[in-house]
Design a protein around this motif. Sequence first.
Motif, PDB file in Angstrom:
ATOM      1  N   ASP A 254       0.832  -1.208   0.000  1.00  0.00           N
ATOM      2  CA  ASP A 254       0.000   0.000   0.000  1.00  0.00           C
ATOM      3  C   ASP A 254       0.864   1.255   0.000  1.00  0.00           C
ATOM      4  O   ASP A 254       0.562   2.238  -0.699  1.00  0.00           O
ATOM      5  CB  ASP A 254      -0.950  -0.009   1.202  1.00  0.00           C
ATOM      6  N   ARG A 255       1.965   1.250   0.770  1.00  0.00           N
ATOM      7  CA  ARG A 255       2.842   2.422   0.796  1.00  0.00           C
ATOM      8  C   ARG A 255       3.616   2.559  -0.520  1.00  0.00           C
ATOM      9  O   ARG A 255       3.795   3.674  -1.033  1.00  0.00           O
ATOM     10  CB  ARG A 255       3.802   2.322   1.978  1.00  0.00           C
ATOM     11  N   CYS A 257       2.526   1.735  -3.397  1.00  0.00           N
ATOM     12  CA  CYS A 257       1.549   2.279  -4.359  1.00  0.00           C
ATOM     13  C   CYS A 257       1.270   3.755  -4.092  1.00  0.00           C
ATOM     14  O   CYS A 257       1.178   4.548  -5.036  1.00  0.00           O
ATOM     15  CB  CYS A 257       0.251   1.471  -4.295  1.00  0.00           C
ATOM     16  N   ASP A 258       1.110   4.129  -2.831  1.00  0.00           N
ATOM     17  CA  ASP A 258       0.881   5.536  -2.493  1.00  0.00           C
ATOM     18  C   ASP A 258       1.999   6.408  -3.061  1.00  0.00           C
ATOM     19  O   ASP A 258       1.750   7.432  -3.706  1.00  0.00           O
ATOM     20  CB  ASP A 258       0.822   5.720  -0.973  1.00  0.00           C
ATOM     21  N   ASN A 259       3.245   6.021  -2.798  1.00  0.00           N
ATOM     22  CA  ASN A 259       4.385   6.808  -3.253  1.00  0.00           C
ATOM     23  C   ASN A 259       4.487   6.820  -4.775  1.00  0.00           C
ATOM     24  O   ASN A 259       4.782   7.861  -5.385  1.00  0.00           O
ATOM     25  CB  ASN A 259       5.679   6.278  -2.641  1.00  0.00           C
ATOM     26  N   GLU A 261       2.119   6.549  -6.964  1.00  0.00           N
ATOM     27  CA  GLU A 261       1.078   7.387  -7.567  1.00  0.00           C
ATOM     28  C   GLU A 261       1.473   8.864  -7.525  1.00  0.00           C
ATOM     29  O   GLU A 261       1.249   9.609  -8.485  1.00  0.00           O
ATOM     30  CB  GLU A 261      -0.245   7.144  -6.849  1.00  0.00           C
ATOM     31  N   ARG A 262       2.071   9.295  -6.431  1.00  0.00           N
ATOM     32  CA  ARG A 262       2.515  10.684  -6.345  1.00  0.00           C
ATOM     33  C   ARG A 262       3.653  10.960  -7.328  1.00  0.00           C
ATOM     34  O   ARG A 262       3.681  12.010  -7.991  1.00  0.00           O
ATOM     35  CB  ARG A 262       2.959  11.021  -4.922  1.00  0.00           C
ATOM     36  N   ARG A 296      -4.365  -2.583  -6.923  1.00  0.00           N
ATOM     37  CA  ARG A 296      -3.794  -1.280  -7.209  1.00  0.00           C
ATOM     38  C   ARG A 296      -2.700  -1.495  -8.258  1.00  0.00           C
ATOM     39  O   ARG A 296      -2.553  -2.604  -8.760  1.00  0.00           O
ATOM     40  CB  ARG A 296      -3.255  -0.614  -5.932  1.00  0.00           C
TER      41      ARG A 296
END
Length: 378
Positions: A254-255, A257-259, A261-262, A296
Amino acid sequence: MSYGFETLAIHAGQEPDGRTGAVIPPIFQTSTFAQDAVGAPRLGYDYSRSGNPTRDSLQECLAALEGGRHGLTFASGLAAEDTLLRAVCKPGDHVVIPDDAYGGTYRLFAKVAQPWGIDFTPARLTDVDAVRAAVTDKTRLIWVETPTNPLLGIADIAALAQVARDAGALLVVDNTFASPYLQQPLALGADVVVHSTTKYVGGHSDVVGGALVLNDETVFEQAKFHQNSMGAVNGPFDAWLTLRGVKTLAVRMDRHCDNAERITEYLSRHPKVAKVLYPGLPDHPNHEVAAKQMRRFGGMISFRTGDPASAEAVCNRAKVFTLAESLGGVESLIEHPGRMTHASVAGSALEVPADLVRLSVGIETADDLLADLEQALG
Protein backbone atom coordinates in the motif's frame (compact mmCIF):
# COMPACT_ATOMS: atom_id res chain seq x y z
CA MET A 1 -13.06 -20.31 8.18
CA SER A 2 -11.89 -17.92 5.48
CA TYR A 3 -9.20 -15.40 6.43
CA GLY A 4 -8.12 -12.13 4.88
CA PHE A 5 -4.81 -11.59 3.11
CA GLU A 6 -3.07 -9.83 5.99
CA THR A 7 -4.08 -12.57 8.44
CA LEU A 8 -2.81 -15.30 6.12
CA ALA A 9 0.49 -13.47 5.62
CA ILE A 10 1.10 -13.54 9.36
CA HIS A 11 -0.34 -16.94 10.28
CA ALA A 12 -0.47 -19.35 7.29
CA GLY A 13 2.14 -22.07 7.82
CA GLN A 14 3.37 -20.27 10.93
CA GLU A 15 1.85 -21.93 13.97
CA PRO A 16 3.70 -21.34 17.27
CA ASP A 17 6.42 -23.89 17.88
CA GLY A 18 4.87 -27.03 19.38
CA ARG A 19 7.73 -27.75 21.77
CA THR A 20 8.52 -24.31 23.18
CA GLY A 21 5.51 -22.20 22.25
CA ALA A 22 7.73 -19.71 20.38
CA VAL A 23 5.41 -17.39 18.46
CA ILE A 24 7.80 -17.15 15.52
CA PRO A 25 8.61 -20.56 14.00
CA PRO A 26 12.28 -21.46 14.51
CA ILE A 27 14.93 -21.68 11.80
CA PHE A 28 15.67 -25.35 11.27
CA GLN A 29 19.28 -24.68 10.32
CA THR A 30 20.25 -28.27 9.69
CA SER A 31 21.35 -30.34 6.73
CA THR A 32 20.09 -33.69 8.03
CA PHE A 33 17.62 -35.21 10.51
CA ALA A 34 17.82 -38.11 12.96
CA GLN A 35 15.65 -41.08 12.02
CA ASP A 36 13.66 -43.20 14.46
CA ALA A 37 14.65 -46.39 12.64
CA VAL A 38 16.16 -47.41 9.33
CA GLY A 39 13.96 -45.91 6.63
CA ALA A 40 11.70 -44.20 9.18
CA PRO A 41 12.44 -40.46 9.15
CA ARG A 42 10.67 -38.43 11.82
CA LEU A 43 7.78 -36.39 10.30
CA GLY A 44 9.10 -37.30 6.87
CA TYR A 45 12.24 -35.19 7.10
CA ASP A 46 15.55 -36.86 6.24
CA TYR A 47 17.68 -34.31 4.35
CA SER A 48 17.17 -30.56 3.94
CA ARG A 49 17.42 -30.54 0.15
CA SER A 50 14.42 -32.85 0.08
CA GLY A 51 12.44 -31.09 2.79
CA ASN A 52 12.91 -28.66 5.66
CA PRO A 53 10.27 -27.40 8.13
CA THR A 54 11.26 -23.74 7.64
CA ARG A 55 10.96 -24.04 3.88
CA ASP A 56 7.66 -25.87 4.28
CA SER A 57 6.30 -22.96 6.34
CA LEU A 58 7.17 -20.52 3.58
CA GLN A 59 5.75 -22.77 0.87
CA GLU A 60 2.46 -23.12 2.74
CA CYS A 61 2.24 -19.36 3.35
CA LEU A 62 2.89 -18.40 -0.28
CA ALA A 63 0.37 -20.94 -1.52
CA ALA A 64 -2.24 -19.46 0.80
CA LEU A 65 -1.49 -15.90 -0.34
CA GLU A 66 -1.86 -16.85 -4.01
CA GLY A 67 -4.98 -18.90 -3.39
CA GLY A 68 -3.21 -22.08 -4.53
CA ARG A 69 -2.97 -25.61 -3.18
CA HIS A 70 0.79 -26.04 -3.48
CA GLY A 71 3.88 -23.86 -3.11
CA LEU A 72 7.49 -24.67 -3.90
CA THR A 73 10.39 -22.35 -3.08
CA PHE A 74 13.85 -22.08 -4.58
CA ALA A 75 17.24 -20.42 -4.30
CA SER A 76 16.25 -17.70 -6.81
CA GLY A 77 13.48 -16.72 -9.18
CA LEU A 78 15.44 -18.09 -12.13
CA ALA A 79 15.93 -21.38 -10.28
CA ALA A 80 12.16 -21.59 -9.96
CA GLU A 81 11.73 -20.84 -13.68
CA ASP A 82 14.36 -23.36 -14.77
CA THR A 83 12.91 -26.07 -12.53
CA LEU A 84 9.44 -25.51 -13.99
CA LEU A 85 10.77 -25.68 -17.55
CA ARG A 86 12.58 -28.96 -16.88
CA ALA A 87 9.57 -30.38 -15.08
CA VAL A 88 6.96 -29.78 -17.77
CA CYS A 89 8.87 -29.40 -21.05
CA LYS A 90 10.97 -31.75 -23.13
CA PRO A 91 13.18 -31.20 -26.18
CA GLY A 92 10.99 -30.28 -29.14
CA ASP A 93 8.46 -28.33 -27.08
CA HIS A 94 7.69 -24.66 -27.68
CA VAL A 95 7.02 -21.71 -25.36
CA VAL A 96 5.53 -18.30 -26.05
CA ILE A 97 7.29 -15.57 -24.03
CA PRO A 98 6.74 -11.80 -23.69
CA ASP A 99 8.40 -9.61 -26.30
CA ASP A 100 9.64 -7.43 -23.44
CA ALA A 101 10.49 -10.21 -20.98
CA TYR A 102 12.85 -9.71 -18.07
CA GLY A 103 16.40 -10.00 -19.37
CA GLY A 104 17.25 -12.93 -17.12
CA THR A 105 14.20 -14.86 -18.31
CA TYR A 106 15.11 -14.18 -21.95
CA ARG A 107 18.67 -15.36 -21.27
CA LEU A 108 17.33 -18.55 -19.68
CA PHE A 109 15.31 -19.34 -22.79
CA ALA A 110 17.89 -18.21 -25.36
CA LYS A 111 21.08 -19.52 -23.76
CA VAL A 112 19.93 -22.48 -21.65
CA ALA A 113 16.54 -23.83 -22.76
CA GLN A 114 16.96 -23.40 -26.50
CA PRO A 115 20.28 -25.29 -26.71
CA TRP A 116 18.57 -28.03 -24.69
CA GLY A 117 15.91 -28.23 -27.41
CA ILE A 118 13.06 -25.97 -26.27
CA ASP A 119 12.03 -23.44 -28.91
CA PHE A 120 10.42 -20.11 -28.04
CA THR A 121 8.67 -17.21 -29.72
CA PRO A 122 8.44 -13.67 -28.31
CA ALA A 123 4.95 -12.18 -28.67
CA ARG A 124 3.27 -8.96 -27.60
CA LEU A 125 1.21 -10.20 -24.66
CA THR A 126 -1.05 -7.16 -24.70
CA ASP A 127 -2.36 -8.43 -28.06
CA VAL A 128 -4.31 -11.64 -27.51
CA ASP A 129 -4.46 -12.34 -31.25
CA ALA A 130 -0.67 -12.00 -31.50
CA VAL A 131 -0.25 -14.56 -28.73
CA ARG A 132 -2.72 -16.89 -30.40
CA ALA A 133 -0.81 -16.55 -33.68
CA ALA A 134 2.46 -17.42 -31.93
CA VAL A 135 1.08 -20.69 -30.58
CA THR A 136 2.04 -23.88 -32.43
CA ASP A 137 0.99 -27.49 -32.05
CA LYS A 138 4.13 -27.93 -29.91
CA THR A 139 3.41 -25.07 -27.51
CA ARG A 140 3.57 -26.34 -23.95
CA LEU A 141 3.65 -23.03 -22.06
CA ILE A 142 2.47 -19.47 -22.53
CA TRP A 143 4.77 -17.43 -20.30
CA VAL A 144 3.34 -14.16 -19.03
CA GLU A 145 4.76 -11.22 -17.09
CA THR A 146 2.19 -8.67 -16.01
CA PRO A 147 3.14 -5.95 -15.40
CA THR A 148 6.13 -6.55 -17.67
CA ASN A 149 9.69 -5.62 -16.83
CA PRO A 150 10.63 -2.87 -17.63
CA LEU A 151 7.96 -1.50 -20.00
CA LEU A 152 5.03 -2.05 -17.61
CA GLY A 153 2.81 -3.72 -20.17
CA ILE A 154 -0.34 -5.41 -18.91
CA ALA A 155 -1.52 -8.79 -20.16
CA ASP A 156 -5.13 -9.89 -19.83
CA ILE A 157 -4.63 -13.02 -17.73
CA ALA A 158 -8.16 -14.38 -18.16
CA ALA A 159 -8.06 -13.95 -21.95
CA LEU A 160 -4.64 -15.59 -22.25
CA ALA A 161 -5.78 -18.42 -19.99
CA GLN A 162 -8.43 -19.21 -22.58
CA VAL A 163 -5.83 -19.13 -25.36
CA ALA A 164 -3.70 -21.57 -23.35
CA ARG A 165 -6.63 -23.89 -22.71
CA ASP A 166 -7.57 -23.88 -26.41
CA ALA A 167 -3.98 -24.84 -27.26
CA GLY A 168 -3.68 -27.52 -24.57
CA ALA A 169 -0.90 -25.46 -22.98
CA LEU A 170 -0.27 -24.15 -19.47
CA LEU A 171 -0.44 -20.46 -18.62
CA VAL A 172 2.47 -19.38 -16.41
CA VAL A 173 2.27 -15.91 -14.84
CA ASP A 174 5.27 -14.16 -13.35
CA ASN A 175 3.57 -12.20 -10.57
CA THR A 176 6.75 -10.62 -9.19
CA PHE A 177 5.93 -6.99 -10.06
CA ALA A 178 2.37 -7.12 -8.72
CA SER A 179 2.87 -9.44 -5.73
CA PRO A 180 0.03 -11.68 -4.51
CA TYR A 181 -1.41 -8.71 -2.63
CA LEU A 182 -2.20 -6.79 -5.81
CA GLN A 183 -2.99 -9.64 -8.21
CA GLN A 184 -4.22 -13.24 -8.04
CA PRO A 185 -3.39 -14.99 -11.35
CA LEU A 186 -4.70 -18.43 -10.34
CA ALA A 187 -8.15 -16.99 -9.70
CA LEU A 188 -8.04 -15.52 -13.22
CA GLY A 189 -7.28 -18.86 -14.85
CA ALA A 190 -3.49 -19.18 -14.69
CA ASP A 191 -2.02 -22.64 -14.11
CA VAL A 192 1.26 -21.66 -12.43
CA VAL A 193 2.43 -18.49 -10.66
CA VAL A 194 6.13 -17.64 -10.59
CA HIS A 195 7.83 -15.27 -8.14
CA SER A 196 11.23 -13.87 -7.56
CA THR A 197 10.66 -13.68 -3.81
CA THR A 198 13.82 -11.56 -3.70
CA LYS A 199 11.58 -8.65 -4.64
CA TYR A 200 8.32 -7.59 -2.97
CA VAL A 201 7.64 -10.84 -1.11
CA GLY A 202 10.93 -10.63 0.82
CA GLY A 203 10.81 -6.87 0.58
CA HIS A 204 14.06 -5.88 2.30
CA SER A 205 16.81 -6.52 -0.28
CA ASP A 206 18.50 -8.98 2.07
CA VAL A 207 17.63 -12.39 0.64
CA VAL A 208 17.45 -14.05 -2.79
CA GLY A 209 14.72 -16.58 -3.57
CA GLY A 210 12.03 -17.81 -5.92
CA ALA A 211 8.72 -19.65 -5.81
CA LEU A 212 6.11 -21.53 -7.79
CA VAL A 213 2.45 -21.73 -6.74
CA LEU A 214 -0.04 -24.01 -8.50
CA ASN A 215 -3.08 -26.21 -8.14
CA ASP A 216 -2.65 -29.11 -10.57
CA GLU A 217 -1.51 -32.23 -8.70
CA THR A 218 0.37 -33.77 -11.64
CA VAL A 219 2.33 -30.63 -12.43
CA PHE A 220 3.02 -30.13 -8.72
CA GLU A 221 4.42 -33.64 -8.32
CA GLN A 222 6.61 -33.16 -11.40
CA ALA A 223 7.90 -29.81 -10.15
CA LYS A 224 8.44 -31.13 -6.62
CA PHE A 225 10.43 -34.08 -7.96
CA HIS A 226 12.61 -31.72 -9.99
CA GLN A 227 12.97 -29.34 -7.03
CA ASN A 228 14.59 -32.19 -5.10
CA SER A 229 16.45 -33.74 -8.04
CA MET A 230 17.92 -30.48 -9.35
CA GLY A 231 18.49 -29.18 -5.83
CA ALA A 232 18.21 -25.42 -6.36
CA VAL A 233 16.39 -24.93 -3.05
CA ASN A 234 16.59 -22.02 -0.65
CA GLY A 235 18.31 -22.67 2.66
CA PRO A 236 16.47 -22.50 6.00
CA PHE A 237 17.72 -19.04 6.93
CA ASP A 238 16.78 -17.61 3.53
CA ALA A 239 13.33 -19.17 3.85
CA TRP A 240 12.95 -17.68 7.33
CA LEU A 241 14.00 -14.20 6.15
CA THR A 242 11.49 -14.38 3.30
CA LEU A 243 8.78 -15.54 5.68
CA ARG A 244 9.57 -12.62 7.97
CA GLY A 245 9.33 -10.22 5.05
CA VAL A 246 6.01 -11.53 3.78
CA LYS A 247 4.29 -10.70 7.08
CA THR A 248 4.33 -7.00 6.17
CA LEU A 249 3.67 -7.42 2.44
CA ALA A 250 0.21 -5.86 2.48
CA VAL A 251 1.15 -2.71 4.39
CA ARG A 252 4.34 -2.30 2.38
CA MET A 253 2.53 -2.65 -0.95
CA ASP A 254 0.00 0.00 0.00
CA ARG A 255 2.84 2.42 0.80
CA HIS A 256 4.71 1.50 -2.40
CA CYS A 257 1.55 2.28 -4.36
CA ASP A 258 0.88 5.54 -2.49
CA ASN A 259 4.39 6.81 -3.25
CA ALA A 260 4.34 5.58 -6.86
CA GLU A 261 1.08 7.39 -7.57
CA ARG A 262 2.52 10.68 -6.34
CA ILE A 263 5.71 10.24 -8.34
CA THR A 264 3.78 9.27 -11.48
CA GLU A 265 1.72 12.43 -11.21
CA TYR A 266 4.90 14.50 -10.82
CA LEU A 267 6.75 12.85 -13.73
CA SER A 268 3.73 13.19 -16.02
CA ARG A 269 3.99 16.99 -15.71
CA HIS A 270 7.77 17.29 -15.91
CA PRO A 271 9.09 18.99 -19.09
CA LYS A 272 12.17 16.74 -19.25
CA VAL A 273 10.14 13.51 -19.20
CA ALA A 274 8.95 12.42 -22.62
CA LYS A 275 6.73 9.53 -21.52
CA VAL A 276 5.71 7.83 -18.28
CA LEU A 277 4.93 4.11 -18.23
CA TYR A 278 2.63 3.20 -15.34
CA PRO A 279 -0.52 1.05 -15.55
CA GLY A 280 -2.36 3.37 -13.14
CA LEU A 281 -2.35 6.20 -15.66
CA PRO A 282 -5.67 6.55 -17.51
CA ASP A 283 -3.77 6.93 -20.81
CA HIS A 284 -1.84 3.69 -20.33
CA PRO A 285 -2.97 1.49 -23.26
CA ASN A 286 -3.89 -1.37 -20.92
CA HIS A 287 -5.19 0.66 -17.99
CA GLU A 288 -8.66 -0.90 -18.09
CA VAL A 289 -7.26 -4.43 -18.00
CA ALA A 290 -5.00 -3.51 -15.10
CA ALA A 291 -7.91 -1.96 -13.21
CA LYS A 292 -9.93 -5.15 -13.77
CA GLN A 293 -7.34 -7.63 -12.50
CA MET A 294 -5.22 -5.66 -10.00
CA ARG A 295 -6.11 -4.25 -6.58
CA ARG A 296 -3.79 -1.28 -7.21
CA PHE A 297 -1.10 -0.55 -9.77
CA GLY A 298 2.15 -1.25 -7.96
CA GLY A 299 5.39 0.47 -7.07
CA MET A 300 7.24 0.17 -10.39
CA ILE A 301 7.49 3.12 -12.78
CA SER A 302 9.44 3.51 -16.00
CA PHE A 303 9.89 6.74 -17.93
CA ARG A 304 11.63 7.92 -21.07
CA THR A 305 13.73 11.05 -21.26
CA GLY A 306 13.98 11.23 -25.05
CA ASP A 307 17.77 10.96 -24.94
CA PRO A 308 20.01 8.07 -23.75
CA ALA A 309 22.62 10.38 -22.24
CA SER A 310 20.07 12.23 -20.14
CA ALA A 311 18.58 8.93 -18.95
CA GLU A 312 21.98 7.82 -17.67
CA ALA A 313 22.61 11.24 -16.14
CA VAL A 314 19.36 11.07 -14.17
CA CYS A 315 20.38 7.68 -12.79
CA ASN A 316 23.84 8.91 -11.85
CA ARG A 317 22.60 12.08 -10.13
CA ALA A 318 20.01 10.42 -7.88
CA LYS A 319 20.82 10.40 -4.17
CA VAL A 320 17.83 9.05 -2.21
CA PHE A 321 17.08 6.65 -5.08
CA THR A 322 19.96 4.17 -4.98
CA LEU A 323 21.50 3.29 -8.34
CA ALA A 324 21.17 -0.49 -8.24
CA GLU A 325 19.58 -3.47 -9.96
CA SER A 326 16.67 -5.46 -8.49
CA LEU A 327 13.45 -4.02 -7.10
CA GLY A 328 10.73 -4.40 -4.51
CA GLY A 329 12.68 -3.50 -1.39
CA VAL A 330 11.72 -0.89 1.18
CA GLU A 331 14.37 1.43 -0.31
CA SER A 332 13.86 3.22 -3.62
CA LEU A 333 16.06 2.15 -6.53
CA ILE A 334 16.80 3.69 -9.92
CA GLU A 335 18.41 2.00 -12.89
CA HIS A 336 19.07 2.19 -16.62
CA PRO A 337 17.58 -1.09 -17.95
CA GLY A 338 19.39 -0.98 -21.28
CA ARG A 339 22.81 -1.08 -19.62
CA MET A 340 21.89 -2.88 -16.40
CA THR A 341 19.08 -5.43 -15.86
CA HIS A 342 18.31 -5.86 -19.57
CA ALA A 343 21.80 -5.75 -21.06
CA SER A 344 21.39 -9.45 -21.98
CA VAL A 345 18.68 -8.57 -24.55
CA ALA A 346 20.75 -5.92 -26.33
CA GLY A 347 20.68 -6.53 -30.07
CA SER A 348 17.70 -8.88 -29.83
CA ALA A 349 14.03 -8.35 -30.59
CA LEU A 350 13.57 -7.65 -26.88
CA GLU A 351 16.03 -4.75 -26.70
CA VAL A 352 14.66 -1.94 -24.49
CA PRO A 353 14.80 1.79 -25.34
CA ALA A 354 18.13 3.40 -24.52
CA ASP A 355 16.43 6.45 -22.98
CA LEU A 356 14.45 4.37 -20.47
CA VAL A 357 14.78 4.82 -16.70
CA ARG A 358 13.18 2.35 -14.27
CA LEU A 359 12.18 3.22 -10.72
CA SER A 360 11.42 0.83 -7.90
CA VAL A 361 9.59 3.20 -5.58
CA GLY A 362 10.24 2.42 -1.93
CA ILE A 363 8.44 3.40 1.25
CA GLU A 364 10.48 6.48 2.20
CA THR A 365 8.87 9.88 2.75
CA ALA A 366 7.30 10.74 -0.59
CA ASP A 367 8.40 14.39 -0.48
CA ASP A 368 12.04 13.30 -0.18
CA LEU A 369 11.69 11.06 -3.23
CA LEU A 370 10.08 13.86 -5.23
CA ALA A 371 12.83 16.30 -4.26
CA ASP A 372 15.47 13.78 -5.30
CA LEU A 373 13.89 13.32 -8.72
CA GLU A 374 13.63 17.08 -9.10
CA GLN A 375 17.37 17.54 -8.65
CA ALA A 376 18.24 14.45 -10.70
CA LEU A 377 16.12 15.61 -13.64
CA GLY A 378 17.40 19.17 -13.29
